[in-house]
Write a protein that holds these residues in place. Structure first.
Motif, PDB file in Angstrom:
ATOM      1  N   UNK A 169      48.745  38.670  49.612  1.00  0.00           N
ATOM      2  CA  UNK A 169      48.192  37.824  50.681  1.00  0.00           C
ATOM      3  C   UNK A 169      46.707  38.138  50.888  1.00  0.00           C
ATOM      4  N   UNK A 170      46.357  39.405  50.870  1.00  0.00           N
ATOM      5  CA  UNK A 170      44.953  39.813  51.038  1.00  0.00           C
ATOM      6  C   UNK A 170      44.106  39.296  49.870  1.00  0.00           C
ATOM      7  N   UNK A 171      44.645  39.431  48.661  1.00  0.00           N
ATOM      8  CA  UNK A 171      43.917  38.973  47.474  1.00  0.00           C
ATOM      9  C   UNK A 171      43.711  37.463  47.511  1.00  0.00           C
ATOM     10  N   UNK A 172      44.734  36.728  47.931  1.00  0.00           N
ATOM     11  CA  UNK A 172      44.623  35.265  48.030  1.00  0.00           C
ATOM     12  C   UNK A 172      43.572  34.873  49.062  1.00  0.00           C
ATOM     13  N   UNK A 173      43.529  35.608  50.160  1.00  0.00           N
ATOM     14  CA  UNK A 173      42.554  35.320  51.216  1.00  0.00           C
ATOM     15  C   UNK A 173      41.126  35.520  50.697  1.00  0.00           C
ATOM     16  N   UNK A 174      40.895  36.604  49.961  1.00  0.00           N
ATOM     17  CA  UNK A 174      39.565  36.868  49.400  1.00  0.00           C
ATOM     18  C   UNK A 174      39.200  35.783  48.389  1.00  0.00           C
ATOM     19  N   UNK A 175      40.154  35.412  47.544  1.00  0.00           N
ATOM     20  CA  UNK A 175      39.908  34.366  46.543  1.00  0.00           C
ATOM     21  C   UNK A 175      39.511  33.052  47.219  1.00  0.00           C
ATOM     22  N   UNK A 176      40.211  32.698  48.294  1.00  0.00           N
ATOM     23  CA  UNK A 176      39.898  31.447  48.995  1.00  0.00           C
ATOM     24  C   UNK A 176      38.490  31.480  49.599  1.00  0.00           C
ATOM     25  N   UNK A 177      38.089  32.627  50.127  1.00  0.00           N
ATOM     26  CA  UNK A 177      36.728  32.753  50.669  1.00  0.00           C
ATOM     27  C   UNK A 177      35.678  32.561  49.584  1.00  0.00           C
ATOM     28  N   UNK A 178      35.969  33.103  48.411  1.00  0.00           N
ATOM     29  CA  UNK A 178      35.031  32.959  47.293  1.00  0.00           C
ATOM     30  C   UNK A 178      34.972  31.513  46.815  1.00  0.00           C
ATOM     31  N   UNK A 179      36.124  30.853  46.758  1.00  0.00           N
ATOM     32  CA  UNK A 179      36.175  29.459  46.319  1.00  0.00           C
ATOM     33  C   UNK A 179      35.431  28.539  47.284  1.00  0.00           C
TER      34      UNK A 179
ATOM     35  N   UNK B 260      31.271  40.907  33.383  1.00  0.00           N
ATOM     36  CA  UNK B 260      32.479  40.634  34.167  1.00  0.00           C
ATOM     37  C   UNK B 260      32.424  41.396  35.488  1.00  0.00           C
ATOM     38  N   UNK B 261      32.702  40.669  36.571  1.00  0.00           N
ATOM     39  CA  UNK B 261      32.810  41.297  37.883  1.00  0.00           C
ATOM     40  C   UNK B 261      34.274  41.454  38.250  1.00  0.00           C
ATOM     41  N   UNK B 262      34.563  42.434  39.111  1.00  0.00           N
ATOM     42  CA  UNK B 262      35.945  42.653  39.526  1.00  0.00           C
ATOM     43  C   UNK B 262      36.010  43.067  40.995  1.00  0.00           C
ATOM     44  N   UNK B 263      37.048  42.610  41.653  1.00  0.00           N
ATOM     45  CA  UNK B 263      37.405  43.104  42.985  1.00  0.00           C
ATOM     46  C   UNK B 263      38.803  43.667  42.842  1.00  0.00           C
ATOM     47  N   UNK B 264      38.922  44.981  42.982  1.00  0.00           N
ATOM     48  CA  UNK B 264      40.195  45.674  42.781  1.00  0.00           C
ATOM     49  C   UNK B 264      40.784  46.033  44.136  1.00  0.00           C
TER      50      UNK B 264
ATOM     51  N   UNK C  16      46.114  44.531  42.567  1.00  0.00           N
ATOM     52  CA  UNK C  16      45.733  43.124  42.391  1.00  0.00           C
ATOM     53  C   UNK C  16      44.234  43.094  42.124  1.00  0.00           C
ATOM     54  N   UNK C  17      43.830  42.132  41.303  1.00  0.00           N
ATOM     55  CA  UNK C  17      42.429  42.088  40.901  1.00  0.00           C
ATOM     56  C   UNK C  17      41.960  40.642  40.786  1.00  0.00           C
ATOM     57  N   UNK C  18      40.731  40.413  41.240  1.00  0.00           N
ATOM     58  CA  UNK C  18      40.060  39.119  41.081  1.00  0.00           C
ATOM     59  C   UNK C  18      38.879  39.350  40.140  1.00  0.00           C
ATOM     60  N   UNK C  19      38.768  38.523  39.100  1.00  0.00           N
ATOM     61  CA  UNK C  19      37.701  38.685  38.113  1.00  0.00           C
ATOM     62  C   UNK C  19      36.701  37.534  38.182  1.00  0.00           C
ATOM     63  N   UNK C  20      35.481  37.832  37.797  1.00  0.00           N
ATOM     64  CA  UNK C  20      34.388  36.847  37.814  1.00  0.00           C
ATOM     65  C   UNK C  20      33.654  36.943  36.476  1.00  0.00           C
ATOM     66  N   UNK C  21      33.571  35.817  35.756  1.00  0.00           N
ATOM     67  CA  UNK C  21      32.848  35.794  34.481  1.00  0.00           C
ATOM     68  C   UNK C  21      31.416  35.345  34.740  1.00  0.00           C
ATOM     69  N   UNK C  22      30.514  36.307  34.754  1.00  0.00           N
ATOM     70  CA  UNK C  22      29.112  36.008  35.080  1.00  0.00           C
ATOM     71  C   UNK C  22      28.358  35.423  33.907  1.00  0.00           C
TER      72      UNK C  22
END
Length: 454
Positions: free
Chosen positions: A296-306, A174-178, A381-387
């Motif tokens: 807002x910052x977390x949403x922006x990062x998520x959109x870049x990843x998507x 699992x990856x995380x951006x905290x 806020x956290x974004x997770x990635x299931x590798x």
């Protein structure tokens, strides 16, 4: 050489007899070659074991003595092989241990009360023991430095397990951006004003200890009037250390900020390279506005990843506030296996908040930002990635070769060490006090002495 060896044995035998007869000197628990193990060494380690909250168990003393016997045998060979450790290594290890003990005890004064001596005195007493341990570790590493396993040996080891092949639970990577909330200067001001007011009251004559008990938000020191006991330059945040070692006894610091919040401190006493101080901490509280900005910052990062504008590893390195994972591609480490720093984690070892998010995800997916509260009570806020995700299964070479290889390697290391110790025990004078001879762990150390037929 033979005569010198026999004289050494005779002298040691006399000492064992003398201590066994109730001599006022410390009792000898065992002798390994020319190394004497005192009963006080065993009792001291046993006291530390009890202090950590473990129940009383006489068998533990046997295991402690076995470990010390092993260490002394390694140390003796290290002296022959001219293996040594630098004083700096000993200092570093002592520092780590003292910090851990102070933290577990809830402060230096409490630890010193338990030890019935100053930490500096205890540290000096522990130095020879720690040095011996480090030398023993270095010797053991030398004995096993060339031990490796071939693929054929790994396969042979796996087959030897038979019905004992382990079963693995579901495992994930699992990856995380905290993301931590950031307060504006205006949002912080009310908390800074609060502690500035406390400082003015202290300067005007108010009791520092009373105000610390009433207002400080450091749960570890507030009940003791903010008292932190003695600490050295390595134990506190750098800003805290800078003021603590700059001020004179009785001085009050200005308000200053660390990652924990706003502080004022007073130096009570300086003892060499240690300072005794107390402090008051006011922790800025996350505001709804700061959380809204963070979302807002977390949403922006998520959109870049998507949109595949950057990889997860790059985003973690650039944006994540988690110091442990951000430089590891954002990947969480298995806290149960710090030796290998593996990112493969059994799901039952994940914290519940993480498990709830990744449980419904597919491999390769990235979660939408979620608000969660960490163990320290702070919101993030956290974004997770299931590798990756591996279903429960019995260990097999195809899926689990690295784990089986590590187990085979460790098994070979253990056998190598066992053979080395067996050889050295045969050639080394070893005597153990009768008090410990009932211990099953020590039977291999007490073989009947062979008569010299020469």
């Amino acid at each position: 050489m033979k005569k010198i060896y026999l004289i050494t044995i005779a002298l040691v035998g006399f000492m064992l007899h003398a201590f066994g007869q109730g001599n006022t000197l410390d009792k000898v628990a065992a002798v390994v070659g020319n190394n004497i193990i005192l009963a006080s060494e065993i009792n001291q380690q046993y006291s530390q074991y009890l202090y950590q909250g473990h129940p009383a168990d006489s068998e533990v003393k046997c295991k402690i003595l076995q470990n010390v016997l092993t260490q002394k045998l390694l140390k003796q060979q290290a002296e022959i092989d001219s293996i040594a450790v630098e004083d700096g290594q000993v200092d570093d290890e002592l520092g780590k241990r003292m910090r851990s003990m102070v933290q577990r005890a809830g402060g230096q004064e409490r630890l010193e009360q338990f030890l019935n001596k100053s930490l500096l005195q205890y540290k000096d007493e522990q130095r020879p023991e720690v040095k011996d341990e480090l030398i023993a570790q270095k010797m053991q590493a030398k004995i096993t430095e060339n031990v490796s396993v071939t693929p054929l040996e790994v396969e042979k080891y796996y087959k030897s397990l038979g019905d004992s092949v382990p079963k693995f639970n579901t495992e994930v990577e699992v990856g995380e951006i905290v993301l931590d909330p950031k307060l504006t200067k205006a949002e912080k001001q009310q908390f800074k004003d609060k502690i500035e007011g406390l400082r003015k009251r202290i300067v005007a004559g108010a009791d520092f200890s009373v105000l610390a008990k009433t207002y400080s938000e450091d749960p570890g020191s507030a009940p003791d009037g903010g008292d932190l006991g003695f600490f050295d330059r390595t134990m506190m945040a750098k800003e805290f250390t800078a003021w603590a070692f700059k001020l004179k006894a009785g001085d009050i610091s200005p308000v200053f900020e660390t990652d924990f919040g706003y502080h004022i401190l007073q130096v009570i006493e300086r003892r060499g390279e240690q300072v005794h101080a107390r402090h008051i901490l006011i922790v800025p509280v996350t505001t709804p506005s700061s959380l809204a900005r963070l979302k807002l910052s977390a949403d922006s990062i998520y959109n870049k990843l998507e949109k595949k504008e950057m990889t997860f590893a790059t985003a973690a390195n650039v944006y994540s506030d988690d110091k442990q994972s951000k430089f590891n591609g954002g990947m969480m480490l298995n806290a149960e296996d710090v030796r290998t720093r593996t990112t493969i984690i059994p799901v039952d070892k994940l914290d519940p908040a993480t498990f709830l998010v990744i449980d419904t995800m597919k491999v390769g997916e990235i979660s939408k930002p979620t608000l969660y509260t960490s163990a320290d009570g702070k919101e993030h806020y956290r974004v997770l990635y299931l590798k990756s995700k591996v279903a429960p299964h019995k260990a097999n070479l195809a899926q689990d070769y690295p784990k089986i290889r590590d187990a085979a390697q460790q098994d070979k290391i253990n056998k190598t060490l066992s053979e080395w110790f067996e050889s050295r025990r045969e050639k080394t004078y070893i005597k153990i006090d009768p008090e410990y001879l009932t211990c099953s762990e020590l039977k291999i150390w007490t073989k009947p002495e062979k008569e010299d037929t020469k």
